[in-house]
Design a protein around this motif. Structure first.
Motif, PDB file in Angstrom:
ATOM      1  N   TYR A 149     113.101 -26.676 120.904  1.00  0.00           N
ATOM      2  CA  TYR A 149     113.163 -25.276 120.500  1.00  0.00           C
ATOM      3  C   TYR A 149     114.383 -24.584 121.093  1.00  0.00           C
ATOM      4  CZ  TYR A 149     108.237 -25.681 119.051  1.00  0.00           C
ATOM      5  OH  TYR A 149     107.065 -26.041 118.448  1.00  0.00           O
ATOM      6  N   GLN A 150     114.770 -24.996 122.314  1.00  0.00           N
ATOM      7  CA  GLN A 150     115.913 -24.370 122.976  1.00  0.00           C
ATOM      8  C   GLN A 150     117.248 -24.808 122.385  1.00  0.00           C
ATOM      9  OE1 GLN A 150     114.378 -25.727 126.876  1.00  0.00           O
ATOM     10  NE2 GLN A 150     114.795 -23.657 127.593  1.00  0.00           N
ATOM     11  N   MET A 151     117.204 -25.788 121.485  1.00  0.00           N
ATOM     12  CA  MET A 151     118.454 -26.298 120.913  1.00  0.00           C
ATOM     13  C   MET A 151     118.550 -26.085 119.407  1.00  0.00           C
ATOM     14  SD  MET A 151     119.131 -29.749 123.120  1.00  0.00           S
ATOM     15  CE  MET A 151     117.497 -30.432 122.820  1.00  0.00           C
ATOM     16  N   GLU A 152     117.621 -25.356 118.838  1.00  0.00           N
ATOM     17  CA  GLU A 152     117.697 -25.087 117.398  1.00  0.00           C
ATOM     18  C   GLU A 152     118.990 -24.351 117.063  1.00  0.00           C
ATOM     19  OE1 GLU A 152     113.298 -24.688 115.440  1.00  0.00           O
ATOM     20  OE2 GLU A 152     114.056 -22.970 116.545  1.00  0.00           O
ATOM     21  N   ILE A 153     119.384 -23.421 117.927  1.00  0.00           N
ATOM     22  CA  ILE A 153     120.654 -22.724 117.756  1.00  0.00           C
ATOM     23  C   ILE A 153     121.694 -23.503 118.552  1.00  0.00           C
ATOM     24  CG2 ILE A 153     121.903 -20.564 118.137  1.00  0.00           C
ATOM     25  CD1 ILE A 153     119.137 -19.170 118.113  1.00  0.00           C
ATOM     26  N   LEU A 188     109.551 -11.935 124.264  1.00  0.00           N
ATOM     27  CA  LEU A 188     109.482 -11.446 125.639  1.00  0.00           C
ATOM     28  C   LEU A 188     108.502 -12.229 126.491  1.00  0.00           C
ATOM     29  CD1 LEU A 188     109.701  -7.610 124.960  1.00  0.00           C
ATOM     30  CD2 LEU A 188     111.536  -9.244 125.409  1.00  0.00           C
ATOM     31  N   GLY A 189     108.519 -13.540 126.307  1.00  0.00           N
ATOM     32  CA  GLY A 189     107.823 -14.413 127.243  1.00  0.00           C
ATOM     33  C   GLY A 189     108.666 -14.557 128.496  1.00  0.00           C
ATOM     34  N   LYS A 190     108.416 -15.590 129.266  1.00  0.00           N
ATOM     35  CA  LYS A 190     109.112 -15.756 130.546  1.00  0.00           C
ATOM     36  C   LYS A 190     110.616 -15.886 130.373  1.00  0.00           C
ATOM     37  CE  LYS A 190     108.546 -18.186 134.929  1.00  0.00           C
ATOM     38  NZ  LYS A 190     107.774 -19.221 135.663  1.00  0.00           N
ATOM     39  N   SER A 191     111.047 -16.686 129.396  1.00  0.00           N
ATOM     40  CA  SER A 191     112.487 -16.881 129.177  1.00  0.00           C
ATOM     41  C   SER A 191     113.150 -15.607 128.668  1.00  0.00           C
ATOM     42  CB  SER A 191     112.718 -18.019 128.175  1.00  0.00           C
ATOM     43  OG  SER A 191     112.288 -19.253 128.706  1.00  0.00           O
ATOM     44  N   GLY A 192     112.490 -14.912 127.733  1.00  0.00           N
ATOM     45  CA  GLY A 192     113.063 -13.682 127.189  1.00  0.00           C
ATOM     46  C   GLY A 192     113.215 -12.606 128.234  1.00  0.00           C
ATOM     47  N   ARG A 193     112.228 -12.478 129.096  1.00  0.00           N
ATOM     48  CA  ARG A 193     112.296 -11.471 130.151  1.00  0.00           C
ATOM     49  C   ARG A 193     113.417 -11.794 131.136  1.00  0.00           C
ATOM     50  NH1 ARG A 193     107.496  -8.649 129.538  1.00  0.00           N
ATOM     51  NH2 ARG A 193     107.382  -7.772 131.624  1.00  0.00           N
ATOM     52  N   VAL A 231     122.691 -11.300 119.996  1.00  0.00           N
ATOM     53  CA  VAL A 231     121.246 -11.516 119.871  1.00  0.00           C
ATOM     54  C   VAL A 231     120.892 -12.771 120.666  1.00  0.00           C
ATOM     55  CG1 VAL A 231     119.317 -11.974 118.319  1.00  0.00           C
ATOM     56  CG2 VAL A 231     121.180 -10.467 117.585  1.00  0.00           C
ATOM     57  N   VAL A 232     120.003 -12.622 121.634  1.00  0.00           N
ATOM     58  CA  VAL A 232     119.559 -13.747 122.459  1.00  0.00           C
ATOM     59  C   VAL A 232     118.129 -14.095 122.060  1.00  0.00           C
ATOM     60  CG1 VAL A 232     119.129 -14.579 124.799  1.00  0.00           C
ATOM     61  CG2 VAL A 232     121.064 -13.054 124.357  1.00  0.00           C
ATOM     62  N   VAL A 233     117.891 -15.371 121.780  1.00  0.00           N
ATOM     63  CA  VAL A 233     116.608 -15.806 121.214  1.00  0.00           C
ATOM     64  C   VAL A 233     115.848 -16.664 122.225  1.00  0.00           C
ATOM     65  CG1 VAL A 233     115.501 -16.993 119.289  1.00  0.00           C
ATOM     66  CG2 VAL A 233     117.680 -15.805 118.931  1.00  0.00           C
ATOM     67  N   SER A 234     114.610 -16.293 122.487  1.00  0.00           N
ATOM     68  CA  SER A 234     113.744 -17.078 123.363  1.00  0.00           C
ATOM     69  C   SER A 234     113.339 -18.376 122.675  1.00  0.00           C
ATOM     70  CB  SER A 234     112.492 -16.278 123.723  1.00  0.00           C
ATOM     71  OG  SER A 234     112.823 -15.101 124.425  1.00  0.00           O
ATOM     72  N   PRO A 235     113.040 -19.432 123.450  1.00  0.00           N
ATOM     73  CA  PRO A 235     112.707 -20.721 122.837  1.00  0.00           C
ATOM     74  C   PRO A 235     111.446 -20.692 121.983  1.00  0.00           C
ATOM     75  CG  PRO A 235     112.365 -20.753 125.212  1.00  0.00           C
ATOM     76  CD  PRO A 235     113.127 -19.519 124.912  1.00  0.00           C
ATOM     77  N   GLY A 236     110.522 -19.766 122.252  1.00  0.00           N
ATOM     78  CA  GLY A 236     109.311 -19.709 121.460  1.00  0.00           C
ATOM     79  C   GLY A 236     109.481 -19.074 120.101  1.00  0.00           C
ATOM     80  N   VAL A 237     110.694 -18.598 119.805  1.00  0.00           N
ATOM     81  CA  VAL A 237     110.956 -17.899 118.541  1.00  0.00           C
ATOM     82  C   VAL A 237     111.727 -18.817 117.600  1.00  0.00           C
ATOM     83  CG1 VAL A 237     112.110 -15.927 117.471  1.00  0.00           C
ATOM     84  CG2 VAL A 237     110.985 -15.655 119.691  1.00  0.00           C
TER      85      VAL A 237
END
Length: 506
Positions: free
Chosen positions: A227-231, A49-54, A123-129
């Motif tokens: 990180y945004q492209m791991e998935i 729930l950082g900026k991207s997750g929010r 399931v949506v994943v933020s880049p920091g995860v």
């Protein structure tokens, strides 16, 4: 919660259809942004729930889904952290007040039951995860619909909007910023964000919230981190993709350079109607990673592609496949650093590849207005003693620091550095080392032949005060850390602002 370890470094190569030359490409029909409520009746879990997750949670709610927002950091609810990073439970955020009915939105901070993720639709994943956390690797292997925040946003971005995606170890933010400034100067509406500033989910939200027959943006300029492209993405389909460079970084997450390169090259997997893919010439890892992909390949540093002459201050473009053969004049650039000639040239070629009615003559008029983002070799102060203060806090790895230092070659300089490479600082007078392991690094530098004074100090303030006492007229005091900032500072922005405040202090 019990999690089972699963390794998810599975890479698939997708062969793309050949594309047409620029002359044969037909204009694309503008489609409406109106995909409102396409997730009605579905449940979406947002992890991180950082900026991207929010932003992703807000987008999911706008699309009609019920949202389960999860972050294992239970301290996100603390008011002090809210002040520092702007993160609080979503129900207490004014942007989510309309969904505070107990049904549409639920926030879980800290420990949670992993079974909850098995019950949601997406399931949506933020880049920091990392995919190795929250049981995500196992969910991916089980066939659960798991998406990156980037891909979730791209799902509702109209295809009429041209997308430029820029990745690489260093320089991403500067190139993306330059492209945004070029387009803004030429009167072209563009979203600029991604890993830089505003998440792509914010652009997608505006499409949902303000549907119209004509999208708000003509182009989306997106900085993309590994990180945004791991998935692997399905819906994020850039018109132009750029990998600026690839040097060792984030290996604690990607494990090997091969994995790092393959992850970066996910950009090329689903490029619909693309014209251009830009890669640095001669990088073995990237050359291996793009095998099997089919797109109009151009090189940074060779033809077909772009060659930059930093002495003549020109960039030559030769990409016949997309109808680009021209030259860009760089002599009017006002930003610091020769490496920014490269950044401006790549930005210009990327704009040409978007095919949005911009030619080289128009781009020549934008060169003098280009400005780097904050904390990138930013001259912040020239004091009354004639000392120049330069903030390069964004240099979070050694390659970035070396690039900045090379631009100081030949200048007499006092410098403030964190975790720097001795080879790169041989032209400078002093180094002040202020990370947690400063003594170890100091010993390493000295034991490996560092011939200039190196001081281990307690903190940034001590380093700046020491440098100020030694600096004389004509010197430069430079912050170029070469490492992350999670010891004394929240992030590189905080680190840079502290340095700037100290620079202006008496």
């Amino acid at each position: 919660m019990k999690l089972h370890a699963c390794n998810y470094y599975k890479h698939e190569t997708v062969t793309l259809k050949p594309i047409h030359s620029a002359k044969n490409t037909k204009p694309r029909t503008i489609k409406s942004c109106g995909l409102k409520q396409d997730l009605q009746g579905q449940s979406v879990a947002v992890i991180g729930l950082g900026k991207s997750g929010r932003a992703a949670a807000r987008l999911a709610l706008a699309r009609g889904a019920s949202v389960l927002a999860i972050d294992q950091n239970q301290n996100l609810g603390h008011l002090e952290l809210k002040r520092l990073v702007g993160s609080i439970p979503l129900q207490k955020d004014s942007l989510f007040e309309k969904y505070n009915d107990g049904l549409s939105l639920r926030t879980i901070l800290g420990d949670f039951d992993g079974e909850l993720l098995k019950d949601v639709d997406v399931v949506v994943v933020s880049p920091g995860v990392s995919v190795e956390s929250y049981g995500l690797a196992c969910l991916l292997q089980s066939g659960k619909r798991v998406m990156s925040e980037l891909d979730f946003a791209a799902q509702v971005i109209p295809r009429s909007i041209k997308i430029l995606a820029v990745t690489g170890t260093n320089g991403k933010s500067t190139v993306v910023t330059f492209v945004g400034q070029m387009l803004n100067h030429l009167g072209i509406e563009a979203f600029v964000g991604g890993n830089l500033g505003n998440p792509l989910s914010e652009a997608a939200f505006h499409c949902i919230a303000l549907p119209s027959s004509k999208p708000k943006f003509q182009a989306s300029i997106v900085e993309v981190s590994s990180y945004q492209m791991e998935i692997p993405n399905k819906y994020f389909c850039p018109t132009v993709s750029v990998v600026l460079n690839l040097t060792p970084d984030h290996l604690e997450r990607h494990k090997t350079m091969k994995n790092y390169a393959l992850t970066k090259c996910h950009l090329f997997s689903h490029m619909v109607n693309t014209k251009l893919g830009l890669l640095p010439f001669g990088n073995q890892h990237l050359n291996e990673a793009i095998k099997g992909h089919r797109f109009n390949l151009a090189w940074i540093g060779a033809f077909p592609g772009v060659k930059i002459d930093t002495e003549a201050k020109t960039a030559s473009f030769e990409v016949p496949a997309v109808g680009v053969v021209s030259q860009l004049q760089l002599h009017n650039m006002k930003v610091m650093g020769r490496h920014n000639y490269h950044n401006a040239a790549v930005a210009a070629l990327s704009v040409l590849g978007l095919d949005i009615g911009v030619d080289v003559e128009a781009l020549n008029s934008t060169i003098e207005i280009l400005r780097t983002p904050p904390h990138r070799m930013q001259i912040v102060h020239r004091d009354i003693q004639g000392v120049t203060w330069v903030d390069d806090s964004k240099a979070t790895n050694l390659e970035a620091t070396c690039t900045g230092l090379m631009d100081l070659k030949g200048h007499k300089s006092d410098a403030v550095y964190v975790n720097v490479n001795a080879i790169c600082v041989s032209q400078l007078k002093d180094i002040y080392n202020l990370v947690y392991e400063r003594v170890l690094i100091w010993k390493t530098l000295v034991n490996n032949g560092l011939s200039i004074p190196c001081f281990a100090v307690a903190n940034m303030k001590d380093a700046v005060n020491h440098a100020r006492r030694m600096a004389t007229n004509g010197d430069a005091i430079v912050l170029s850390p070469g490492c992350a900032s999670f010891d004394e500072f929240r992030n590189f922005e905080h680190r840079g602002m502290v340095f700037q405040e100290l620079a202006f202090s008496a």
